[in-house]
Design a protein around this motif. Structure first.
Motif, PDB file in Angstrom:
ATOM      1  N   GLY A  56       0.815  -1.207   0.000  1.00  0.00           N
ATOM      2  CA  GLY A  56       0.000   0.000   0.000  1.00  0.00           C
ATOM      3  C   GLY A  56       0.845   1.252   0.000  1.00  0.00           C
ATOM      4  O   GLY A  56       1.981   1.253  -0.473  1.00  0.00           O
ATOM      5  N   GLU A  57       0.269   2.308   0.563  1.00  0.00           N
ATOM      6  CA  GLU A  57       0.892   3.639   0.490  1.00  0.00           C
ATOM      7  C   GLU A  57       1.360   4.066   1.871  1.00  0.00           C
ATOM      8  O   GLU A  57       0.619   4.692   2.624  1.00  0.00           O
ATOM      9  CB  GLU A  57      -0.147   4.631  -0.044  1.00  0.00           C
ATOM     10  CG  GLU A  57       0.429   5.938  -0.450  1.00  0.00           C
ATOM     11  CD  GLU A  57      -0.663   6.907  -0.856  1.00  0.00           C
ATOM     12  OE1 GLU A  57      -0.311   7.922  -1.445  1.00  0.00           O
ATOM     13  OE2 GLU A  57      -1.845   6.665  -0.572  1.00  0.00           O
ATOM     14  N   PRO A  58       2.597   3.730   2.238  1.00  0.00           N
ATOM     15  CA  PRO A  58       3.044   3.955   3.617  1.00  0.00           C
ATOM     16  C   PRO A  58       3.471   5.381   3.919  1.00  0.00           C
ATOM     17  O   PRO A  58       3.781   5.686   5.065  1.00  0.00           O
ATOM     18  CB  PRO A  58       4.226   3.003   3.739  1.00  0.00           C
ATOM     19  CG  PRO A  58       4.793   2.946   2.359  1.00  0.00           C
ATOM     20  CD  PRO A  58       3.621   3.059   1.426  1.00  0.00           C
ATOM     21  N   ARG A  59       3.525   6.263   2.905  1.00  0.00           N
ATOM     22  CA  ARG A  59       4.027   7.639   3.091  1.00  0.00           C
ATOM     23  C   ARG A  59       5.410   7.609   3.730  1.00  0.00           C
ATOM     24  O   ARG A  59       6.303   6.982   3.196  1.00  0.00           O
ATOM     25  CB  ARG A  59       3.034   8.496   3.892  1.00  0.00           C
ATOM     26  CG  ARG A  59       1.614   8.497   3.369  1.00  0.00           C
ATOM     27  CD  ARG A  59       1.431   9.198   2.052  1.00  0.00           C
ATOM     28  NE  ARG A  59       1.919  10.568   2.000  1.00  0.00           N
ATOM     29  CZ  ARG A  59       1.249  11.645   2.370  1.00  0.00           C
ATOM     30  NH1 ARG A  59       0.025  11.524   2.845  1.00  0.00           N
ATOM     31  NH2 ARG A  59       1.763  12.848   2.242  1.00  0.00           N
ATOM     32  N   SER A  60       5.564   8.207   4.919  1.00  0.00           N
ATOM     33  CA  SER A  60       6.910   8.287   5.498  1.00  0.00           C
ATOM     34  C   SER A  60       7.235   7.107   6.408  1.00  0.00           C
ATOM     35  O   SER A  60       8.276   7.109   7.066  1.00  0.00           O
ATOM     36  CB  SER A  60       7.066   9.596   6.269  1.00  0.00           C
ATOM     37  OG  SER A  60       6.173   9.609   7.357  1.00  0.00           O
ATOM     38  N   ILE A  61       6.353   6.116   6.462  1.00  0.00           N
ATOM     39  CA  ILE A  61       6.633   4.941   7.306  1.00  0.00           C
ATOM     40  C   ILE A  61       7.551   4.000   6.535  1.00  0.00           C
ATOM     41  O   ILE A  61       7.261   3.653   5.384  1.00  0.00           O
ATOM     42  CB  ILE A  61       5.324   4.221   7.679  1.00  0.00           C
ATOM     43  CG1 ILE A  61       4.449   5.133   8.536  1.00  0.00           C
ATOM     44  CG2 ILE A  61       5.619   2.912   8.419  1.00  0.00           C
ATOM     45  CD1 ILE A  61       3.063   4.609   8.770  1.00  0.00           C
ATOM     46  N   ASN A  62       8.629   3.583   7.180  1.00  0.00           N
ATOM     47  CA  ASN A  62       9.533   2.632   6.538  1.00  0.00           C
ATOM     48  C   ASN A  62       8.856   1.270   6.521  1.00  0.00           C
ATOM     49  O   ASN A  62       8.612   0.666   7.569  1.00  0.00           O
ATOM     50  CB  ASN A  62      10.858   2.572   7.302  1.00  0.00           C
ATOM     51  CG  ASN A  62      11.843   1.633   6.638  1.00  0.00           C
ATOM     52  OD1 ASN A  62      11.666   0.423   6.656  1.00  0.00           O
ATOM     53  ND2 ASN A  62      12.868   2.196   6.025  1.00  0.00           N
ATOM     54  N   ILE A  63       8.553   0.774   5.334  1.00  0.00           N
ATOM     55  CA  ILE A  63       7.697  -0.407   5.200  1.00  0.00           C
ATOM     56  C   ILE A  63       8.407  -1.677   5.678  1.00  0.00           C
ATOM     57  O   ILE A  63       7.782  -2.571   6.270  1.00  0.00           O
ATOM     58  CB  ILE A  63       7.187  -0.523   3.739  1.00  0.00           C
ATOM     59  CG1 ILE A  63       5.864  -1.273   3.687  1.00  0.00           C
ATOM     60  CG2 ILE A  63       8.205  -1.155   2.823  1.00  0.00           C
ATOM     61  CD1 ILE A  63       5.088  -1.026   2.416  1.00  0.00           C
ATOM     62  N   ASP A  96      -2.303  -3.674   4.200  1.00  0.00           N
ATOM     63  CA  ASP A  96      -2.155  -2.607   3.203  1.00  0.00           C
ATOM     64  C   ASP A  96      -2.430  -1.244   3.817  1.00  0.00           C
ATOM     65  O   ASP A  96      -3.478  -1.037   4.434  1.00  0.00           O
ATOM     66  CB  ASP A  96      -3.136  -2.827   2.052  1.00  0.00           C
ATOM     67  CG  ASP A  96      -2.610  -3.818   1.047  1.00  0.00           C
ATOM     68  OD1 ASP A  96      -1.777  -3.447   0.234  1.00  0.00           O
ATOM     69  OD2 ASP A  96      -3.046  -4.982   1.110  1.00  0.00           O
ATOM     70  N   ASN A  99      -4.374   4.835   3.954  1.00  0.00           N
ATOM     71  CA  ASN A  99      -4.254   6.284   4.141  1.00  0.00           C
ATOM     72  C   ASN A  99      -3.372   6.586   5.342  1.00  0.00           C
ATOM     73  O   ASN A  99      -3.528   5.982   6.401  1.00  0.00           O
ATOM     74  CB  ASN A  99      -5.650   6.901   4.359  1.00  0.00           C
ATOM     75  CG  ASN A  99      -5.582   8.400   4.438  1.00  0.00           C
ATOM     76  OD1 ASN A  99      -4.949   9.055   3.620  1.00  0.00           O
ATOM     77  ND2 ASN A  99      -6.210   8.961   5.452  1.00  0.00           N
ATOM     78  N   VAL A 100      -2.434   7.471   5.157  1.00  0.00           N
ATOM     79  CA  VAL A 100      -1.615   7.966   6.279  1.00  0.00           C
ATOM     80  C   VAL A 100      -1.673   9.488   6.216  1.00  0.00           C
ATOM     81  O   VAL A 100      -1.151  10.103   5.296  1.00  0.00           O
ATOM     82  CB  VAL A 100      -0.151   7.477   6.175  1.00  0.00           C
ATOM     83  CG1 VAL A 100       0.668   8.014   7.342  1.00  0.00           C
ATOM     84  CG2 VAL A 100      -0.077   5.956   6.132  1.00  0.00           C
ATOM     85  N   MET A 104       1.593  19.001   8.017  1.00  0.00           N
ATOM     86  CA  MET A 104       2.829  19.653   7.570  1.00  0.00           C
ATOM     87  C   MET A 104       3.516  20.412   8.703  1.00  0.00           C
ATOM     88  O   MET A 104       4.732  20.421   8.816  1.00  0.00           O
ATOM     89  CB  MET A 104       2.523  20.630   6.435  1.00  0.00           C
ATOM     90  CG  MET A 104       2.010  19.971   5.176  1.00  0.00           C
ATOM     91  SD  MET A 104       3.307  19.117   4.281  1.00  0.00           S
ATOM     92  CE  MET A 104       4.151  20.498   3.543  1.00  0.00           C
ATOM     93  N   PHE A 109       1.781  16.864  16.694  1.00  0.00           N
ATOM     94  CA  PHE A 109       1.361  16.218  15.450  1.00  0.00           C
ATOM     95  C   PHE A 109       0.368  15.098  15.745  1.00  0.00           C
ATOM     96  O   PHE A 109       0.651  14.214  16.559  1.00  0.00           O
ATOM     97  CB  PHE A 109       2.568  15.619  14.729  1.00  0.00           C
ATOM     98  CG  PHE A 109       3.514  16.637  14.160  1.00  0.00           C
ATOM     99  CD1 PHE A 109       3.087  17.532  13.199  1.00  0.00           C
ATOM    100  CD2 PHE A 109       4.827  16.696  14.589  1.00  0.00           C
ATOM    101  CE1 PHE A 109       3.956  18.476  12.664  1.00  0.00           C
ATOM    102  CE2 PHE A 109       5.705  17.634  14.069  1.00  0.00           C
ATOM    103  CZ  PHE A 109       5.268  18.525  13.100  1.00  0.00           C
ATOM    104  N   MET A 151       7.587  14.511  14.412  1.00  0.00           N
ATOM    105  CA  MET A 151       6.755  13.871  13.388  1.00  0.00           C
ATOM    106  C   MET A 151       7.026  12.361  13.353  1.00  0.00           C
ATOM    107  O   MET A 151       6.110  11.547  13.287  1.00  0.00           O
ATOM    108  CB  MET A 151       7.056  14.493  12.018  1.00  0.00           C
ATOM    109  CG  MET A 151       6.433  13.774  10.845  1.00  0.00           C
ATOM    110  SD  MET A 151       4.688  14.106  10.726  1.00  0.00           S
ATOM    111  CE  MET A 151       4.743  15.500   9.623  1.00  0.00           C
TER     112      MET A 151
END
Lengths: 189, 149
Positions: A56-63, A96, A99-100, A104, A109, A151
């Protein structure tokens, strides 16, 4: 007077901003911070052996680190005896990122993570379990004062909470070989 | 002197309050899956795709040797072995650029995830959409395409 000082303070501002940027680009969410840690052990294994995969779409998470934290937490919770990613495991736990939400800017946070947890029978690739897991975590100043560190700590907190909630849902299932093949909503994908 | 202090204070405040995402490029094939078994791929075009990302993915998959087509989401996918879905995020910094691309490959009938990949590049290391697609698909199909050469 202002124009005479302009290059100096613009230069200082540039270096402070650059420092902030570089610090942000070097922070990685860690396995240790995303693992659930000590939890009450399940009374029975969900499955003796299972494979684990995260996408999926982990953004800034190290998968890779999230997957390692998930495996460690699964084992610690006593939900599987062994994780086997060689391709021969009878079940697959697939998580999966849907959404994360990453703010900004901010003093504290709040991170929201939505994931889908699915368990498949790998022999016929049939879906056995499908669960939506939503987690929220608001970080304070436990990560220090620099924004990028706060963050990261907040993101790790939301990821850890997501794993904890996902494990709770799996714990409620019982043993996988008792789950009928049509138990999951196949249309949920 | 007051101006100097003000600018430094504002820059420091920005450093304290801002969060910066790391650059990332990952690709993962689900254990036990051989992607070479899935030759007919259908790229599901999102309604929001106004940048031709589906076409870029389809073209690149064709170059990798797969029989790829793209179109809208359908009721059923009888002619496809696997579905390719994607999420593209864009950001503005002087110009628009693709911040992040996630591609997922799943069994067309069961929804079983076969593979997924993700690339995230912030402004300073931005890539073109073609390069982003190439990077993600390279991470997913890299070993399969190397094996077929």
């Amino acid at each position: 007077m202002i124009s005479a000082r302009m290059p100096r303070y613009v230069l200082i501002a540039f270096f402070v901003s650059l420092l902030s940027l570089l610090a942000g680009c070097s922070t990685v969410t860690t396995k240790e911070a995303m693992s659930v840690g000590a939890v009450e052990k399940a009374q029975t294994y969900l499955a003796e052996t299972a494979a684990v995969s995260v996408g999926g779409e982990p953004r800034s998470i190290n998968i890779e680190n999230f997957e390692a934290a998930l495996v460690e937490s699964l084992l610690a919770a006593g939900l599987v005896r062994e994780v086997d990613n060689s391709g021969s495991a009878p079940y697959l736990l697939s998580v999966d990122f849907k959404n994360v939400d990453l703010p900004m800017f901010g003093g504290s946070f709040t991170i929201n993570i939505d994931t889908t947890w699915k368990v498949f029978d790998t022999r016929d690739r049939s879906l056995l379990i499908s669960e939506e897991v939503a987690s929220t975590y608001t970080g304070g100043f436990e990560g220090g004062v620099v924004g990028v560190n706060r963050m990261r700590v907040a993101t790790e907190g939301a990821a850890r909470e997501n794993i904890r909630l996902g494990l709770e849902k799996l714990r409620a299932v019982g043993k996988l070989d008792m789950v009928p093949k049509d138990a999951a909503d196949a249309g949920s994908r | 002197m007051r101006n100097l202090t003000l600018v430094v204070a504002l820059a420091a405040l920005l450093a304290l309050l801002s969060g910066c995402a790391t650059n990332n490029a990952t690709g993962d094939v689900t254990p036990g899956v051989d992607l070479a078994e899935f030759q007919n791929l259908y790229v599901v075009k999102t309604p929001e795709d106004r940048n031709g990302v589906a076409e870029l993915i389809t073209t690149r998959l064709g170059e990798l040797g797969y029989n790829a087509a793209s179109g809208p989401a359908l009721e059923s996918y009888e002619d496809a072995d696997a579905l390719v879905t994607y999420v593209d995020r864009w950001m503005w910094d002087i110009t628009m650029y693709m911040l992040e691309l996630t591609i997922t490959v799943e069994d067309a009938q069961s929804g079983y995830r076969l593979a997924s990949g993700n690339s995230l590049h912030t402004s300073l290391t931005r890539l073109s959409p073609e390069e982003m697609v190439d990077e993600v698909l390279g991470n997913i199909f890299g070993s399969a395409s190397e094996g077929s050469e």
